[in-house]
Each structure stands twice: as C-alpha cells, then as structure tokens.
Design an enzyme around this catalytic site. Structure first.
Site, mmCIF file in Angstrom:
data_model
loop_
_atom_site.group_PDB
_atom_site.id
_atom_site.type_symbol
_atom_site.label_atom_id
_atom_site.label_comp_id
_atom_site.label_asym_id
_atom_site.label_seq_id
_atom_site.Cartn_x
_atom_site.Cartn_y
_atom_site.Cartn_z
ATOM 1 N N SER A 62 -2.822 -9.070 -3.083
ATOM 2 C CA SER A 62 -4.130 -8.968 -2.429
ATOM 3 C C SER A 62 -5.174 -9.859 -3.110
ATOM 4 O O SER A 62 -5.053 -10.207 -4.285
ATOM 5 C CB SER A 62 -4.618 -7.519 -2.450
ATOM 6 O OG SER A 62 -3.664 -6.674 -1.840
HETATM 7 N N1 SAH Z 1 -0.356 -3.947 -4.171
HETATM 8 C C1 SAH Z 1 0.318 -5.217 -4.012
HETATM 9 C C2 SAH Z 1 0.009 -5.835 -2.657
HETATM 10 C C3 SAH Z 1 1.190 -5.713 -1.860
HETATM 11 S S1 SAH Z 1 1.200 -6.185 -0.154
HETATM 12 C C4 SAH Z 1 0.017 -6.171 -5.131
HETATM 13 O O1 SAH Z 1 -0.803 -5.845 -5.994
HETATM 14 O O2 SAH Z 1 0.621 -7.247 -5.182
HETATM 15 C C5 SAH Z 1 1.822 -4.665 0.510
HETATM 16 C C6 SAH Z 1 3.179 -4.216 0.033
HETATM 17 O O3 SAH Z 1 3.451 -2.993 0.692
HETATM 18 C C7 SAH Z 1 4.328 -5.168 0.377
HETATM 19 O O4 SAH Z 1 5.023 -5.491 -0.798
HETATM 20 C C8 SAH Z 1 5.182 -4.348 1.323
HETATM 21 O O5 SAH Z 1 6.557 -4.608 1.198
HETATM 22 C C9 SAH Z 1 4.841 -2.921 0.923
HETATM 23 N N2 SAH Z 1 5.077 -1.882 1.930
HETATM 24 C C10 SAH Z 1 4.866 -1.956 3.272
HETATM 25 N N3 SAH Z 1 5.179 -0.794 3.858
HETATM 26 C C11 SAH Z 1 5.608 0.045 2.872
HETATM 27 C C12 SAH Z 1 6.093 1.391 2.848
HETATM 28 N N4 SAH Z 1 6.218 2.123 3.968
HETATM 29 N N5 SAH Z 1 6.426 1.926 1.657
HETATM 30 C C13 SAH Z 1 6.329 1.197 0.499
HETATM 31 N N6 SAH Z 1 5.898 -0.073 0.472
HETATM 32 C C14 SAH Z 1 5.536 -0.647 1.628
#
Ligand code: SAH
Length: 214
Positions: A62
């Site tokens: 993000s």
């Molecule tokens: N917090 C992260 C940003 C990640 S983007 C960082 O600091 O880099 C969002 C993430 O959520 C992605 O990696 C995606 O694979 C994950 N995601 C999406 N749906 C999900 C679910 N149902 N359970 C767990 N992770 C999920």
C-alpha cells in the site's frame, strides 16, 4: 516520505474529523521500518515514493500515506494484540509490530506469506505470526483482538471479524466493490458489544478474495 505523509494528513483533515496530523508514534514506527526491505529488489529505488508498488501475484504494497492513516485510525496501544488481513509484503505487519505486543497477519496467497515471513525474519521482527488462509474467517485461535486491520477491499464487513474483535476494540477496513468505489470504514465495538461504523475517505484497494474464488 514522512514529510509527504504529514502534508497529506493536513490535506485530508476534512475527512479525518479535523485531525490534521498522524500520531507521532505511528510516524516514528514508519521511520524505523525500512520500506525498501519490503519491496521487490528492482523497485528499491521507488521504495520511499508515496504510492503503492507491485509485489507480484497482482498484489501491491500500500501507499505509505494509507499505511500511516490506517495505522493511526486503529489507535493502537503497547501491549495489545492485533490482527491484519492481507499480509502482502509484510510491511504493514512490520509497522504494527513496532506499536503493539503481538501481531497476527493472514494471507491467502501462500508464496506471498512465505516471502513476507522471510522479510520479517530478516528484519529481526519476532512478534508477528503469519498465517495462511482466507482472512474472512479471521484467526479464531488467537482471538479476541484489540484491533483488526483489513488491507483488501471487502464488499461487506466479515461477521467472523466482528466476533473476534474485543469489546472496546477497533477495526479499519476498506469497504466497497472490486475496482468500484470503496471507502475506508472505522468499525468500533463498544464496551457493551454494539457495533458502530463510520465511513471516512475514498480509497482504492485490491479486492478481498475468498477461498474457492481463485
Ligand atoms: N498489507 C499489505 C498490502 C497487501 S495488498 C502490505 O503491507 O504489503 C492486499 C493483500 O490481501 C494481498 O496480498 C492479497 O493476496 C491479500 N488478500 C486478499 N484477500 C484475502 C483474504 N480473503 N484473506 C487473506 N488475504 C487476502
């Protein structure tokens, strides 16, 4: 990067109840965690730009301002246990690890979870446990949580997450359709267990996916 975050916070004051600054504890945590250690090597030069960056599997780390803002909105305190849904790069988990005692983070894409674990270990961050699976169901074995942060956009607030929030706790979650208008929502579970939600600024997150849907 910290200067840009402060500038954004002033500009966003209208949607932040007049608050014009990010909690200094949050900014201090962001100064301590090297963001370049959480982006792919080829993007290290862009690590401190205030924008999201691709981390593979169609996912992103993000934008720093959004990390700062969501962390601020969670109102963490030392000693707490928090849950993050969507480990991704592990960067947000690393920031939370600076602010609370215990972080649980769950990721649905197993290779991303592996990579995040490796990065956290490399940074000698020992108070984060990475789980693999569908974050819709939270992590019941570690509940209740003082705070829950969801970093993928959900169409509804998952009921299991509300159940796993401690009374008096907060959840920050982007709510809205995949690639449609989303808002960052602050959910409060009052000491009596009632749920209060408040919609804040519009955001643009990758979609919350469900197990079985990929
Ligand atoms: N917090 C992260 C940003 C990640 S983007 C960082 O600091 O880099 C969002 C993430 O959520 C992605 O990696 C995606 O694979 C994950 N995601 C999406 N749906 C999900 C679910 N149902 N359970 C767990 N992770 C999920």
């Amino acid at each position: 990067m910290i200067g840009i975050i402060a500038q954004h916070a002033r500009n966003a004051a209208n949607v932040l109840d007049g608050q014009t600054a990010i909690d200094p504890r949050v900014l201090a945590a962001m100064r301590r965690v090297p963001r370049q250690a959480f982006v792919p090597p080829a993007l290290e030069a862009s690590a401190y730009d205030d924008r999201p960056l691709p981390i593979g599997y169609g996912q992103t780390i993000s934008q720093p301002f959004i990390v700062a803002l969501m962390t601020d909105m969670l109102r963490t305190a030392p000693g707490q246990t928090v849950l993050e849904i969507g480990t991704g790069s592990g960067y947000q988990a690393a920031i939370l690890a600076e602010l609370v005692a215990t972080v649980h983070s769950i990721e649905i894409v197993a290779p991303l979870a592996d990579e995040a674990e490796r990065r956290l270990r490399q940074q000698r961050i020992r108070n984060v446990t990475v789980h693999r699976g569908d974050g819709y169901y939270g992590v019941p074995s570690a509940a209740p949580f003082d705070g829950i942060m969801v970093t993928a956009a959900a169409s509804v607030i998952p009921p299991p997450l509300l159940d796993q929030l401690r009374p008096g706790g907060r959840m920050v979650i982007p709510v809205g359709g995949a690639f449609a208008l989303q808002h960052l929502v602050i959910v409060e579970k009052l000491p009596g267990g009632q749920i209060r939600t408040r919609q804040t600024l519009p955001v643009n997150f990758v979609p919350f996916v469900r197990s079985g849907s990929r």
